[in-house]
Design a protein around this motif. Structure first.
Motif, PDB file in Angstrom:
ATOM      1  N   MET A 177     -54.678 -17.993 -18.022  1.00 22.01           N
ATOM      2  CA  MET A 177     -53.914 -19.032 -17.325  1.00 22.01           C
ATOM      3  C   MET A 177     -54.297 -20.403 -17.878  1.00 22.01           C
ATOM      4  O   MET A 177     -55.483 -20.696 -18.038  1.00 22.01           O
ATOM      5  CB  MET A 177     -54.215 -18.961 -15.824  1.00 22.01           C
ATOM      6  N   ARG A 178     -53.317 -21.233 -18.153  1.00 19.36           N
ATOM      7  CA  ARG A 178     -53.585 -22.550 -18.715  1.00 19.36           C
ATOM      8  C   ARG A 178     -54.250 -23.439 -17.671  1.00 19.36           C
ATOM      9  O   ARG A 178     -54.046 -23.273 -16.474  1.00 19.36           O
ATOM     10  CB  ARG A 178     -52.294 -23.193 -19.207  1.00 19.36           C
ATOM     11  N   GLU A 200     -49.909 -16.787  -6.650  1.00 19.32           N
ATOM     12  CA  GLU A 200     -50.139 -16.061  -7.890  1.00 19.32           C
ATOM     13  C   GLU A 200     -49.856 -16.989  -9.079  1.00 19.32           C
ATOM     14  O   GLU A 200     -49.246 -18.045  -8.914  1.00 19.32           O
ATOM     15  CB  GLU A 200     -49.217 -14.835  -7.994  1.00 19.32           C
ATOM     16  N   PRO A 201     -50.282 -16.613 -10.289  1.00 20.25           N
ATOM     17  CA  PRO A 201     -50.026 -17.442 -11.473  1.00 20.25           C
ATOM     18  C   PRO A 201     -48.541 -17.769 -11.668  1.00 20.25           C
ATOM     19  O   PRO A 201     -48.205 -18.886 -12.079  1.00 20.25           O
ATOM     20  CB  PRO A 201     -50.566 -16.584 -12.622  1.00 20.25           C
ATOM     21  N   ALA A 202     -47.638 -16.809 -11.363  1.00 19.10           N
ATOM     22  CA  ALA A 202     -46.206 -17.074 -11.562  1.00 19.10           C
ATOM     23  C   ALA A 202     -45.721 -18.186 -10.642  1.00 19.10           C
ATOM     24  O   ALA A 202     -44.928 -19.043 -11.049  1.00 19.10           O
ATOM     25  CB  ALA A 202     -45.404 -15.798 -11.310  1.00 19.10           C
ATOM     26  N   ALA A 228     -55.164 -24.038  -7.737  1.00 17.32           N
ATOM     27  CA  ALA A 228     -56.285 -24.457  -6.898  1.00 17.32           C
ATOM     28  C   ALA A 228     -55.852 -25.483  -5.860  1.00 17.32           C
ATOM     29  O   ALA A 228     -56.284 -25.435  -4.704  1.00 17.32           O
ATOM     30  CB  ALA A 228     -57.406 -25.023  -7.779  1.00 17.32           C
ATOM     31  N   ALA A 229     -54.979 -26.417  -6.278  1.00 17.70           N
ATOM     32  CA  ALA A 229     -54.480 -27.433  -5.333  1.00 17.70           C
ATOM     33  C   ALA A 229     -53.677 -26.780  -4.208  1.00 17.70           C
ATOM     34  O   ALA A 229     -53.786 -27.181  -3.044  1.00 17.70           O
ATOM     35  CB  ALA A 229     -53.628 -28.454  -6.086  1.00 17.70           C
TER      36      ALA A 229
END
Length: 299
Positions: A1-2, A20-22, A10-11
């Protein structure tokens, strides 16, 4: 993850939204590239909450346009303050003003009642988050009008002329897929589909939003809700119902699920009388057994 996406994730988690990352990627891109984000999914999966969390992260105003069948431009954009116009018309009559002066008096900006879309465009102290909720409830005509607004963030009021956005808002649209959204609007937006959370994610959501809950109870609640969604229900419970049920159980001073407690609080998690009626005591016992495979359900 970038790193940028990780920071967004996180925010969102700091604001109580487990992403989730998406989801974090879609929010980051919509925020960075200032492109509308269309979010689809079943009712209760947290689509609206994404817009609320984004507004809190950006520390800006959330402006919400709730769509419904029959919504029109006046409701979404502006209306004239007819009482103020009538008062000014009477004043103009007593003062003997010219027709052009009278028209200018009654069709001025301070006689305009700004509805959500116009409010989002004219807000002067930074860009707001514009939430267009349940766009699928509006008709094709309103969708076409909305597409025009989102294309250049400018509207034309016949009596005043064009009004362009002071600050281009961040836009989030949600849809429960009660009808298909047109291709033109879809192409204008980033797209995100949000599903019901996995068991692990639902437990994390419960702990994040109701931190006082005991781990054992959070696990049991999530497991039972997951099992309920696997049944043929008229209305599957969403995350909001999971959290309502958790808070209700804490208010009843429960630290574990029991058959009688579940039956007495079904109205917190099931919102259709057919679903409540069809869930038998034997079904509840089976749900609790599945939630606590290593021990028998409480009687």
């Amino acid at each position: 993850m970038r790193p940028e996406v990780r920071e967004t994730q996180a925010a969102m988690e700091r604001e109580g939204y487990i992403a989730e990352p998406a989801i974090a990627t879609a929010v980051y891109l919509a925020r960075t590239l200032r492109k509308p984000l269309l979010i689809e999914g079943d009712a209760g999966v947290g689509k609206t909450e994404i817009a609320k969390v984004l507004a809190r992260i950006l520390d800006t105003e959330l402006i919400r346009l709730q769509c419904y069948e029959g919504i029109d431009v006046n409701t979404a954009l502006y209306e004239w303050n007819y009482q103020r116009q009538l008062l000014r018309l009477r004043i103009a009559g007593t003062e003997g003003r010219e027709p052009a002066q009278t028209e200018q008096m009654i069709f001025s900006r301070d006689c305009l009642l700004e509805r959500p879309l116009l409010r989002a465009i004219t807000r002067g102290d930074g860009p707001p988050v514009l939430l267009i909720d349940e766009i699928d409830r509006a008709d094709d005509g309103f969708e076409a009008f909305l597409l025009e607004v989102l294309s250049d963030f400018q509207v034309t009021i016949p009596e005043l002329g064009p009004i362009a956005a002071t600050h281009v808002p961040y836009v989030v649209l949600t849809s429960n897929r009660t009808r298909e959204i047109g291709d033109a609007l879809r192409r204008r937006c980033f797209y995100l589909y949000v599903e019901h959370p996995s068991l692990e994610k639902e437990v994390r959501i419960i702990r994040a939003r109701v931190p006082e809950v005991m781990d054992a109870l959070a696990n049991e609640i999530a497991a039972v809700v997951q099992a309920l969604r696997g049944r043929r229900l008229h209305k599957a419970p969403g995350v909001a119902e999971t959290l309502d049920w958790t808070r209700a159980l804490l208010a009843l001073r429960q630290d574990r699920l029991a058959v009688d407690t579940v039956e007495e609080t079904l109205g917190c998690v099931l919102k259709d009388h057919h679903d409540v009626r069809d869930l038998t005591t034997q079904d509840v016992e089976s749900l609790l057994a599945g939630a606590r495979p290593s021990s028998s359900a409480d009687a």
